[in-house]
Design an enzyme around this catalytic site. Structure first.
Site, PDB file in Angstrom:
ATOM      1  N   ASP A  19       0.879  -1.178   0.000  1.00 30.61           N
ATOM      2  CA  ASP A  19       0.000   0.000   0.000  1.00 30.61           C
ATOM      3  C   ASP A  19       0.910   1.220   0.000  1.00 30.61           C
ATOM      4  OD1 ASP A  19      -2.291   1.635   0.241  1.00 30.61           O
ATOM      5  OD2 ASP A  19      -2.184   1.619   2.423  1.00 30.61           O
ATOM      6  N   SER A  20       0.301   2.389  -0.163  1.00 28.67           N
ATOM      7  CA  SER A  20       1.084   3.617  -0.068  1.00 28.67           C
ATOM      8  C   SER A  20       1.562   3.857   1.363  1.00 28.67           C
ATOM      9  CB  SER A  20       0.227   4.809  -0.506  1.00 28.67           C
ATOM     10  OG  SER A  20      -0.907   4.898   0.336  1.00 28.67           O
ATOM     11  N   TYR A  42      -1.102   8.381  -2.418  1.00 24.63           N
ATOM     12  CA  TYR A  42      -1.183   8.065  -3.843  1.00 24.63           C
ATOM     13  C   TYR A  42      -2.400   8.732  -4.495  1.00 24.63           C
ATOM     14  CZ  TYR A  42       2.123   4.025  -4.018  1.00 24.63           C
ATOM     15  OH  TYR A  42       3.222   3.212  -4.029  1.00 24.63           O
ATOM     16  N   GLY A  43      -3.436   8.930  -3.690  1.00 19.56           N
ATOM     17  CA  GLY A  43      -4.760   9.233  -4.229  1.00 19.56           C
ATOM     18  C   GLY A  43      -4.872  10.509  -5.037  1.00 19.56           C
ATOM     19  N   CYS A  53     -11.100   2.894   0.390  1.00 20.56           N
ATOM     20  CA  CYS A  53      -9.679   3.186   0.603  1.00 20.56           C
ATOM     21  C   CYS A  53      -9.293   2.471   1.885  1.00 20.56           C
ATOM     22  CB  CYS A  53      -9.463   4.692   0.747  1.00 20.56           C
ATOM     23  SG  CYS A  53      -7.815   5.137   1.350  1.00 20.56           S
ATOM     24  N   THR A  54      -8.208   1.714   1.834  1.00 23.52           N
ATOM     25  CA  THR A  54      -7.879   0.865   2.991  1.00 23.52           C
ATOM     26  C   THR A  54      -7.546   1.677   4.245  1.00 23.52           C
ATOM     27  OG1 THR A  54      -5.643   0.649   2.061  1.00 23.52           O
ATOM     28  CG2 THR A  54      -7.184  -1.165   1.674  1.00 23.52           C
ATOM     29  N   HIS A  55      -7.091   2.910   4.064  1.00 25.70           N
ATOM     30  CA  HIS A  55      -6.803   3.740   5.239  1.00 25.70           C
ATOM     31  C   HIS A  55      -8.065   3.990   6.083  1.00 25.70           C
ATOM     32  CE1 HIS A  55      -2.948   4.687   3.321  1.00 25.70           C
ATOM     33  NE2 HIS A  55      -2.573   5.248   4.449  1.00 25.70           N
ATOM     34  N   CYS A 114      -4.594  -1.762  -1.642  1.00 24.98           N
ATOM     35  CA  CYS A 114      -4.714  -0.340  -1.948  1.00 24.98           C
ATOM     36  C   CYS A 114      -5.641  -0.211  -3.155  1.00 24.98           C
ATOM     37  CB  CYS A 114      -3.318   0.189  -2.280  1.00 24.98           C
ATOM     38  SG  CYS A 114      -3.295   1.899  -2.806  1.00 24.98           S
ATOM     39  N   ASN A 115      -6.769   0.435  -2.936  1.00 30.05           N
ATOM     40  CA  ASN A 115      -7.717   0.622  -4.037  1.00 30.05           C
ATOM     41  C   ASN A 115      -7.118   1.489  -5.134  1.00 30.05           C
ATOM     42  OD1 ASN A 115     -10.689  -0.289  -2.987  1.00 30.05           O
ATOM     43  ND2 ASN A 115      -9.373   0.377  -1.318  1.00 30.05           N
ATOM     44  N   THR A 116      -6.318   2.474  -4.730  1.00 33.51           N
ATOM     45  CA  THR A 116      -5.756   3.410  -5.700  1.00 33.51           C
ATOM     46  C   THR A 116      -4.759   2.697  -6.620  1.00 33.51           C
ATOM     47  OG1 THR A 116      -5.980   5.130  -4.025  1.00 33.51           O
ATOM     48  CG2 THR A 116      -4.594   5.642  -5.908  1.00 33.51           C
TER      49      THR A 116
HETATM   50  N1  DGL Z   1      -4.841   3.158   0.992  1.00 30.09           N
HETATM   51  C1  DGL Z   1      -4.928   3.475  -0.368  1.00 30.09           C
HETATM   52  C2  DGL Z   1      -6.218   3.113  -1.027  1.00 30.09           C
HETATM   53  O1  DGL Z   1      -6.810   2.114  -0.654  1.00 30.09           O
HETATM   54  C3  DGL Z   1      -4.203   4.703  -0.858  1.00 30.09           C
HETATM   55  C4  DGL Z   1      -4.487   5.996  -0.207  1.00 30.09           C
HETATM   56  C5  DGL Z   1      -3.554   7.090  -0.693  1.00 30.09           C
HETATM   57  O2  DGL Z   1      -2.336   6.893  -0.619  1.00 30.09           O
HETATM   58  O3  DGL Z   1      -4.055   8.106  -1.157  1.00 30.09           O
HETATM   59  O4  DGL Z   1      -6.675   3.761  -1.923  1.00 30.09           O
END
Ligand code: DGL
Length: 277
Positions: free
Chosen positions: A11-12, A43-44, A185-187, A74-76
């Protein structure tokens, strides 16, 4: 002691730890390798091409460490790179993530669902194809929530400022009457208690981490012809950011019994990711 055929997860930043935790719960014997690309978080808000080039270099790094199954927690990164990675590395089995729109559409009672995710996730073809495939007659409302990933990285899981950001993000969805809220988003997993408090009992919150772990188990079983893992549950964590900060973040996000003890540094050099060990 070296790892045996580790499951790699990236992930990021710390968001994918929510997926890692589910994988370890469901598949306790597996060795795992986690990479947080904190040199580049978030990343987003980046261009999809840029995220794709990070993801490709990360995958090369994880393959060098022995990974044959790689989870994009990470969805992104999945939106930006999953198809590209599958084409570029046919020897690897990838498990990607996408917002859990299908179960949300199946469960909605009033026909209105909300999805929160990063700008890049909504830009990717993966999300538009999800809507085309599963939305049917259901109204799908999307919101980008600026600042939330940074809040989770900073460990501000339940502060007035984070609550403010979340209220700004969720209010239009709540006013529109959603009864399902997809965490895309996993965060956001780590903000779930606060999200549930704001959204109230009439809104069901959907987090895909358990389903991603189940899919990882299926991929492993297929790959090994159902033979059990010969790992011993050894976990190595890497960050391209600051090692000590990452260890402190993990200490905040995970209970002591689940906390990894082996946290290492990785470095970006001329577009490649490297590590000393
Ligand atoms: N946790 C990530 C996701 O699921 C990335 C979030 C990010 O870095 O912007 O999209």
């Amino acid at each position: 002691m070296s790892q045996k055929d580790p499951v790699a997860i990236f992930d990021s930043g710390v968001g994918g730890v929510s997926v890692w935790r589910e994988i370890v719960r469901q598949l306790p014997g597996e060795d795992t390798l986690y990479l947080a690309d904190q040199a580049h978080v978030p990343y987003g808000s980046r261009a999809l091409e840029e995220v794709r080039s990070f993801a490709e270099a990360i995958v090369r790094f994880l393959i060098e460490k022995g990974a044959r199954v790689i989870v994009l927690a990470c969805n992104t990164a999945s939106a930006a790179a999953l198809h590209h990675l599958r084409r570029t590395f046919p020897q690897v089995s990838f498990v990607g993530m996408e917002p859990a729109l299908k179960p949300a559409v199946e469960r909605t009672r009033n026909g209105t669902v909300g999805v929160i995710a990063t700008h890049a996730t909504f830009q990717g073809e993966l999300f538009s194809s999800l809507v085309a495939r599963y939305a049917g007659g259901v109204r799908v409302l999307t919101r980008v929530c600026p600042g939330l990933v940074e809040a989770v990285e900073a460990g501000h899981l339940d502060t007035p400022a984070t609550e403010n950001l979340l209220r700004q993000c969720l209010t239009p969805l709540l006013e529109a009457g959603i009864d399902q809220l997809v965490l895309g988003c996993t965060h956001y997993h780590f903000l779930r208690p606060l999200i549930e408090r704001i959204a109230g009992e009439s809104v069901a919150v959907l987090d895909p981490a358990p389903a991603v772990a189940r899919q990882t188990g299926r991929v492993l079983a297929q790959l090994r012809d159902s033979a059990p893992s010969d790992g011993c549950g050894r976990h190595i964590f890497y960050t391209s950011g600051d090692r000590d900060t990452f260890a402190a973040q993990l200490a905040l996000l995970l209970p002591a019994t689940e906390r990894p003890s082996d946290v290492r540094a990785a470095y970006w050099r001329e577009g490649r990711l490297e590590s000393d060990e």
